[in-house]
Write a protein that holds these residues in place. Structure first.
Motif, PDB file in Angstrom:
ATOM      1  N   SER A  19       0.827  -1.197   0.000  1.00 58.60           N
ATOM      2  CA  SER A  19       0.000   0.000   0.000  1.00 58.60           C
ATOM      3  C   SER A  19       0.866   1.254   0.000  1.00 58.60           C
ATOM      4  O   SER A  19       0.615   2.211  -0.738  1.00 58.60           O
ATOM      5  CB  SER A  19      -0.919  -0.007   1.231  1.00 58.60           C
ATOM      6  N   ALA A 184      -5.773   1.656  -5.436  1.00 56.92           N
ATOM      7  CA  ALA A 184      -5.178   0.349  -5.152  1.00 56.92           C
ATOM      8  C   ALA A 184      -4.506   0.352  -3.788  1.00 56.92           C
ATOM      9  O   ALA A 184      -4.551  -0.644  -3.039  1.00 56.92           O
ATOM     10  CB  ALA A 184      -4.160  -0.008  -6.234  1.00 56.92           C
ATOM     11  N   CYS A 188      -5.422  -2.241  -0.636  1.00 64.00           N
ATOM     12  CA  CYS A 188      -4.460  -3.021   0.161  1.00 64.00           C
ATOM     13  C   CYS A 188      -4.602  -2.700   1.645  1.00 64.00           C
ATOM     14  O   CYS A 188      -4.539  -3.596   2.500  1.00 64.00           O
ATOM     15  CB  CYS A 188      -3.030  -2.720  -0.291  1.00 64.00           C
TER      16      CYS A 188
END
Length: 454
Positions: A19, A184, A188
């Motif tokens: 992340s 994204a 995560c």
């Protein structure tokens, strides 16, 4: 030591570092919104200042409320920050062309400051809580080894996150690029939150009877010169995670994946190979070698002109990280009693943040000065790389003279375990402290340090 709970935490750490790696293009987002390298450095500095300030309360909260509640809250904060950053690009594109300065600031500057602040504060708490959790589930005399092995998951996360980040960056354009990147990252972080809730589902916490502030504890159990080494690690993070992407763009390189691939593979390999060095070579030597590796890596970066040229400096910087992180965290926390481990872990990580807080705007200003002087094509970054290397070398020399030549209780404990100290007088004041006595009673955690190391 390597039971199911350890490996679940290992996988969770891989996710949170992935992340974080997806945000390595943050400076590109700032540039997309019309900002400069100096603004990127300032934003990182402001966010890091917030993280440093928050760490004092995060550590106290862990000791008072327990890991579970604080871990979940920090994870949610990090996800919120990533979502704000994801929205920054589309929000800026939605602004009318005749927007006034106030509306433009709210649409283009506020999201990057707020998003970076939330993400950095959340990440600070996530790393602090995970370190406390790992140290609480392993034998005390193998703390440094556990930190090293656990931390190696971060290198896998760095590699996977950078690969995904490069794919997204070169397959998308405009605001959609940053929406996908930071979205994204948020995904995560959300999965990581679920992992932490599972790991602590049966957690029980007994708060200490004495409630003491973080600053008081820091003064009472001051870790010594190792705090400067933590600052040097923050300097390294500023170079690699904030400015490297802009350097690659200025050089016309295809991406930063070769650097972080080499970095991650190198750091993971050396972390596995050196996981017992704390007991054999000693943590002071690990710091000496680690700072030397990071310094040499920075000096190699100005020579980069092709994508694959990023690999040699990455190997050197990865080697430095592999040795520095477990040694710094272990030395920086061992002077604190066990009941204050939450505060100890967050405070020593705070010195990493402090290094980035101080160095990021200075490094960004050096790059802007190079641009103002007419440098271009990546040469404007050379003074920054050389300055970072010189600072690393200076800190390494000071640490070696101030503390690096002392005996390490991890080495003494291993020697005692093997019987090599049999017949020698008992040491009543080792040079550094521990959470508990060394030797046969080392498994009994929870005691006061036998000496406050400096």
């Amino acid at each position: 030591m390597y039971h199911a709970a350890f490996w679940i935490a290992f996988a969770a750490n891989l996710l949170v570092v992935s992340s974080n790696a997806l945000t390595f293009r943050f400076a590109e987002l700032v540039n997309f919104l019309g900002g400069t390298e100096g603004l990127a450095g300032l934003t990182v500095s402001v966010a890091t200042f917030g993280a440093v300030a928050a760490r004092f309360k995060i550590g106290e909260a862990i000791d008072r409320l327990g890991v579970r509640k604080v871990w979940a809250a920090c994870s949610a904060t990090g996800v919120s920050g990533a979502l704000v950053l994801a929205a920054a690009g589309p929000l800026a594109e939605a602004l009318p062309k005749d927007a006034g300065p106030v509306l433009a600031w709210l649409g283009e500057r506020l999201p990057i400051f707020l998003g970076r602040l939330l993400f950095t504060v959340g990440l600070a708490g996530q790393f602090g809580c995970s370190l406390v959790h790992i140290q609480n589930i392993v034998p005390a005399r193998r703390r440094t080894e556990a930190i090293a092995t656990f931390g190696s998951s971060g290198f896998l996360g760095m590699m996977s996150g950078t690969i995904l980040g490069d794919v997204i960056f070169y397959q998308t354009v405009g605001a959609d690029r940053y929406l996908a990147l930071f979205g994204a990252s948020a995904a995560c972080g959300t999965i990581y939150l679920l992992f932490t809730l599972y790991l602590t589902r049966s957690y029980r916490h007994d708060a200490p009877d004495e409630r003491t502030g973080s600053l008081t504890l820091l003064r009472r159990y001051w870790p010594g010169p190792v705090t400067l080494v933590g600052g040097a690690m923050g300097l390294g993070f500023a170079v690699s995670t904030v400015f490297l992407t802009r350097f690659a763009t200025a050089r016309g390189l295809p991406g930063i994946f070769p650097f972080f691939m080499g970095y991650a593979i190198s750091a993971f390999t050396f972390r596995v190979l050196t996981r017992r060095w704390s007991q054999k070579v000693g943590r002071h030597r690990m710091i000496d070698f680690g700072l030397a590796g990071q310094m040499l890596g920075f000096l190699c970066l100005p020579l980069v002109s092709e994508g694959w040229h990023l690999v040699p400096p990455a190997i050197l910087v990865g080697f430095g990280h592999a040795l520095l992180f477990p040694a710094v965290v272990s030395l920086g926390t061992e002077t604190f009693p066990l009941r204050y481990r939450g505060t100890a872990s967050t405070l020593i990580l705070g010195f990493f943040d402090l290094g980035m807080l101080i160095c990021a705007p200075v490094l960004g200003g050096m790059v802007d000065l190079g641009v103002a002087s007419g440098l271009s094509g990546g040469t404007e970054f050379i003074p920054m790389f050389v300055g970072a290397a010189l600072l690393d070398g200076g800190i390494g020399l000071y640490y070696h003279l101030a503390a690096g030549r002392r005996e390490d209780v991890d080495v003494l404990a291993e020697a005692e375990k093997r019987g090599e100290l049999h017949g020698t007088p008992e040491r009543t004041a080792p040079p550094t402290g521990r959470f508990e006595p060394i030797g046969p009673r080392a498994e009994r955690a929870g005691r006061e340090p036998i000496a406050a190391g400096r």
